[in-house]
Design a protein around this motif. Structure first.
Motif, PDB file in Angstrom:
ATOM      1  N   ASP A 127       0.545  -1.199   0.101  1.00 38.51           N
ATOM      2  CA  ASP A 127      -0.126   0.266  -0.561  1.00 38.51           C
ATOM      3  C   ASP A 127       1.077   1.229  -0.461  1.00 38.51           C
ATOM      4  OD1 ASP A 127      -2.289  -1.263   0.024  1.00 38.51           O
ATOM      5  OD2 ASP A 127      -2.467  -1.024   1.802  1.00 38.51           O
ATOM      6  N   THR A 128       1.745   0.845   0.808  1.00 35.30           N
ATOM      7  CA  THR A 128       2.875   2.445   1.340  1.00 35.30           C
ATOM      8  C   THR A 128       3.812   2.637  -0.229  1.00 35.30           C
ATOM      9  OG1 THR A 128       2.997   0.957   2.848  1.00 35.30           O
ATOM     10  CG2 THR A 128       4.130   3.353   2.643  1.00 35.30           C
ATOM     11  N   VAL A 129       3.923   1.468  -0.811  1.00 37.76           N
ATOM     12  CA  VAL A 129       4.538   1.676  -2.628  1.00 37.76           C
ATOM     13  C   VAL A 129       3.895   1.921  -3.292  1.00 37.76           C
ATOM     14  CG1 VAL A 129       6.298   0.170  -4.126  1.00 37.76           C
ATOM     15  CG2 VAL A 129       6.374  -0.460  -1.355  1.00 37.76           C
ATOM     16  N   LEU A 143       0.609   7.393  11.500  1.00 36.17           N
ATOM     17  CA  LEU A 143      -0.902   6.513  11.324  1.00 36.17           C
ATOM     18  C   LEU A 143      -0.486   4.799  10.427  1.00 36.17           C
ATOM     19  CD1 LEU A 143      -2.928   5.168  12.405  1.00 36.17           C
ATOM     20  CD2 LEU A 143      -4.563   6.983  11.458  1.00 36.17           C
ATOM     21  N   HIS A 144      -0.342   5.010   9.347  1.00 35.57           N
ATOM     22  CA  HIS A 144      -0.463   4.466   7.983  1.00 35.57           C
ATOM     23  C   HIS A 144       0.805   3.553   8.524  1.00 35.57           C
ATOM     24  CE1 HIS A 144      -0.678   3.300   3.699  1.00 35.57           C
ATOM     25  NE2 HIS A 144       0.912   2.841   3.873  1.00 35.57           N
ATOM     26  N   VAL A 145       2.104   4.377   8.486  1.00 34.07           N
ATOM     27  CA  VAL A 145       3.023   3.714   8.917  1.00 34.07           C
ATOM     28  C   VAL A 145       3.096   2.712   9.527  1.00 34.07           C
ATOM     29  CG1 VAL A 145       5.901   3.785   8.617  1.00 34.07           C
ATOM     30  CG2 VAL A 145       4.446   4.769   6.926  1.00 34.07           C
ATOM     31  N   TYR A 146       3.276   3.296  11.206  1.00 33.73           N
ATOM     32  CA  TYR A 146       3.002   2.889  12.438  1.00 33.73           C
ATOM     33  C   TYR A 146       1.939   1.529  12.678  1.00 33.73           C
ATOM     34  CZ  TYR A 146       2.028   2.064  17.460  1.00 33.73           C
ATOM     35  OH  TYR A 146       1.993   0.764  18.910  1.00 33.73           O
ATOM     36  N   HIS A 147       0.945   1.213  11.785  1.00 33.53           N
ATOM     37  CA  HIS A 147       0.483   0.289  11.671  1.00 33.53           C
ATOM     38  C   HIS A 147       1.111  -0.748  11.068  1.00 33.53           C
ATOM     39  CE1 HIS A 147      -3.383  -1.523  11.394  1.00 33.53           C
ATOM     40  NE2 HIS A 147      -3.959  -1.602  10.650  1.00 33.53           N
ATOM     41  N   PHE A 236      -0.466  -8.603  27.546  1.00 32.50           N
ATOM     42  CA  PHE A 236      -0.286  -8.003  27.345  1.00 32.50           C
ATOM     43  C   PHE A 236       0.559  -7.142  25.925  1.00 32.50           C
ATOM     44  CE2 PHE A 236       2.073 -10.567  31.119  1.00 32.50           C
ATOM     45  CZ  PHE A 236       0.872 -10.028  31.415  1.00 32.50           C
ATOM     46  N   ILE A 237       0.336  -7.140  24.608  1.00 27.82           N
ATOM     47  CA  ILE A 237       0.880  -6.910  23.690  1.00 27.82           C
ATOM     48  C   ILE A 237      -0.711  -6.480  23.107  1.00 27.82           C
ATOM     49  CG2 ILE A 237       1.624  -6.989  21.284  1.00 27.82           C
ATOM     50  CD1 ILE A 237       3.577  -9.286  22.033  1.00 27.82           C
ATOM     51  N   ILE A 238      -1.135  -6.734  23.295  1.00 27.15           N
ATOM     52  CA  ILE A 238      -3.040  -6.692  22.357  1.00 27.15           C
ATOM     53  C   ILE A 238      -2.928  -5.295  23.141  1.00 27.15           C
ATOM     54  CG2 ILE A 238      -5.531  -6.987  20.634  1.00 27.15           C
ATOM     55  CD1 ILE A 238      -2.539  -7.372  19.420  1.00 27.15           C
ATOM     56  N   VAL A 239      -3.384  -4.801  23.930  1.00 25.60           N
ATOM     57  CA  VAL A 239      -4.641  -4.460  24.950  1.00 25.60           C
ATOM     58  C   VAL A 239      -3.801  -2.444  25.085  1.00 25.60           C
ATOM     59  CG1 VAL A 239      -4.930  -3.530  27.200  1.00 25.60           C
ATOM     60  CG2 VAL A 239      -5.163  -5.740  26.571  1.00 25.60           C
ATOM     61  N   PRO A 240      -2.462  -2.464  25.485  1.00 26.14           N
ATOM     62  CA  PRO A 240      -2.011  -1.009  25.206  1.00 26.14           C
ATOM     63  C   PRO A 240      -1.991  -0.790  23.887  1.00 26.14           C
ATOM     64  CG  PRO A 240      -0.199  -3.012  25.491  1.00 26.14           C
ATOM     65  CD  PRO A 240      -1.528  -3.644  25.754  1.00 26.14           C
ATOM     66  N   GLN A 241      -1.207  -1.776  23.017  1.00 24.57           N
ATOM     67  CA  GLN A 241      -1.533  -1.749  21.184  1.00 24.57           C
ATOM     68  C   GLN A 241      -3.389  -1.439  20.942  1.00 24.57           C
ATOM     69  OE1 GLN A 241       0.599  -1.051  19.395  1.00 24.57           O
ATOM     70  NE2 GLN A 241      -0.533  -1.543  17.555  1.00 24.57           N
ATOM     71  N   SER A 242      -3.174  -1.984  21.401  1.00 24.49           N
ATOM     72  CA  SER A 242      -5.536  -1.122  21.390  1.00 24.49           C
ATOM     73  C   SER A 242      -5.691  -0.251  21.042  1.00 24.49           C
ATOM     74  CB  SER A 242      -6.058  -2.811  21.010  1.00 24.49           C
ATOM     75  OG  SER A 242      -5.435  -3.538  20.666  1.00 24.49           O
ATOM     76  N   LEU A 243      -5.372   0.438  22.257  1.00 25.78           N
ATOM     77  CA  LEU A 243      -5.725   1.609  22.956  1.00 25.78           C
ATOM     78  C   LEU A 243      -4.735   2.634  22.397  1.00 25.78           C
ATOM     79  CD1 LEU A 243      -6.655   2.803  25.633  1.00 25.78           C
ATOM     80  CD2 LEU A 243      -4.891   3.261  26.984  1.00 25.78           C
ATOM     81  N   PHE A 244      -3.656   2.259  22.376  1.00 20.22           N
ATOM     82  CA  PHE A 244      -2.657   3.312  21.088  1.00 20.22           C
ATOM     83  C   PHE A 244      -3.467   3.452  19.856  1.00 20.22           C
ATOM     84  CE2 PHE A 244       1.177   4.341  18.363  1.00 20.22           C
ATOM     85  CZ  PHE A 244       1.459   5.912  19.440  1.00 20.22           C
ATOM     86  N   MET A 245      -3.524   2.839  18.860  1.00 18.17           N
ATOM     87  CA  MET A 245      -4.606   2.969  17.460  1.00 18.17           C
ATOM     88  C   MET A 245      -5.655   3.669  17.661  1.00 18.17           C
ATOM     89  SD  MET A 245      -2.133   1.603  15.959  1.00 18.17           S
ATOM     90  CE  MET A 245      -3.087   1.553  14.818  1.00 18.17           C
ATOM     91  N   MET A 246      -6.609   2.949  19.079  1.00 19.64           N
ATOM     92  CA  MET A 246      -7.088   4.177  19.391  1.00 19.64           C
ATOM     93  C   MET A 246      -7.329   5.371  18.999  1.00 19.64           C
ATOM     94  SD  MET A 246     -10.259   2.051  21.854  1.00 19.64           S
ATOM     95  CE  MET A 246      -9.071   1.199  22.662  1.00 19.64           C
ATOM     96  N   VAL A 247      -6.131   5.937  19.902  1.00 19.21           N
ATOM     97  CA  VAL A 247      -6.444   7.298  19.885  1.00 19.21           C
ATOM     98  C   VAL A 247      -5.693   8.452  18.898  1.00 19.21           C
ATOM     99  CG1 VAL A 247      -4.012   9.021  20.684  1.00 19.21           C
ATOM    100  CG2 VAL A 247      -5.500   7.582  22.454  1.00 19.21           C
ATOM    101  N   LEU A 248      -4.963   7.113  17.712  1.00 16.55           N
ATOM    102  CA  LEU A 248      -4.332   7.873  17.180  1.00 16.55           C
ATOM    103  C   LEU A 248      -5.736   7.824  15.526  1.00 16.55           C
ATOM    104  CD1 LEU A 248      -1.118   5.241  16.634  1.00 16.55           C
ATOM    105  CD2 LEU A 248      -1.619   8.336  16.417  1.00 16.55           C
ATOM    106  N   PHE A 249      -6.134   6.306  15.682  1.00 12.98           N
ATOM    107  CA  PHE A 249      -7.110   6.524  13.904  1.00 12.98           C
ATOM    108  C   PHE A 249      -8.567   7.662  14.946  1.00 12.98           C
ATOM    109  CE2 PHE A 249      -5.501   2.463  13.002  1.00 12.98           C
ATOM    110  CZ  PHE A 249      -5.957   2.491  11.679  1.00 12.98           C
TER     111      PHE A 249
END
Length: 265
Positions: A127-129, A143-147, A236-249
């Protein structure tokens, strides 16, 4: 210092030799953590250095035929994964779905689906390419690259440690959202006038937000279930990751659809 280094090395071998799922040893790009690391670093170097330099004095490429094939393939593969995940979810406990590591034909099939899911996350990097080759560098946002970058590691962890059980819930939601998202991309290439339909994009972003809220709760509950045998690396990975993605999106949604609408009034 030597003691710390020794413990790191010991921890590495314990994690990647004793805790791994041996059934995935023969999967291409899954045998070593250095493989996804190399892919991730190469991805960043490609999109931030090589491709911008390559496109500096070139006009944007028209990639409609390639994009139609790519998006159609992503729709079909993600829909296939989503359908099979939906069938599997019907046999799982929503409160604690443990992973069956026994080497049965059914469990092998589930692990292969997890591997295909990982491959779709690698394909997503294109997608990025395509953005850069089409002269849309502005869409290569943090957001795009981090995701995309983060999903390389998460997809690989899925193969090596958590191929089944509660992971199916994540795969179900994510492949469902991506099948819809890539269908929209397919339509906008095939029929460019669909780009004017802003409500499509808006609802896709809402779906993406909803999936991260779903991840936060479906995995968050596992943190309060010490007797659940699903590997703790998951929540341990998904919970904080999901919270961060909620903030970004959420920030993207507000700036794109709420704030912009107020300005246009």
């Amino acid at each position: 210092m030597a003691l710390v280094l020794k413990r790191i090395i010991r921890g590495y071998f314990w994690l990647f030799n004793e805790m791994k799922d041996p059934r995935s040893d023969d999967f291409y790009l899954a045998s070593s953590p250095f493989q996804p690391i190399f892919i991730g670093v190469s991805y960043l170097y490609l999109i931030y250095k090589i491709l911008p330099e390559f496109m500096k004095n070139r006009p944007p490429y028209k990639l409609d035929k390639i994009l139609i094939i790519f998006n159609l393939t992503q729709v079909l593969v993600n829909a296939y994964l989503s359908f099979n995940a939906m069938l599997e979810v019907q046999t799982l406990s929503w409160s604690c779905a443990i992973i069956d590591f026994s080497d049965t034909p059914h469990n092998r099939f589930i692990l292969r689906l997890t591997y295909v899911y990982f491959l779709t996350k690698l394909a997503d990097l294109l997608d990025t390419v395509f953005f850069i080759l089409r002269g849309k560098q502005n869409q290569v946002s943090f957001l795009h690259v981090y995701h995309h970058f983060g999903m390389i590691g998460l997809g690989w962890i899925g193969i090596r440690f958590v191929g089944g059980g509660h992971s199916i819930f994540l795969g179900l939601a994510n492949t469902f959202v991506h099948s819809i998202m890539y269908f929209y991309y397919l339509l906008t290439v095939w029929k460019p006038e669909y780009k004017a339909s802003i409500w499509w994009k808006k609802h896709i972003t809402q779906l993406q937000l909803l999936q991260f809220i779903f991840f936060f709760f479906i995995y968050g509950q596992l943190l309060f279930k010490p007797d659940c045998q699903y590997p703790k690396i998951g929540p341990f990975i998904i919970v904080p990751q999901s919270l961060f993605m909620m903030v970004l999106f959420g920030d993207f949604y507000y700036k794109t659809y709420v704030k912009a609408q107020k300005v246009n009034k």
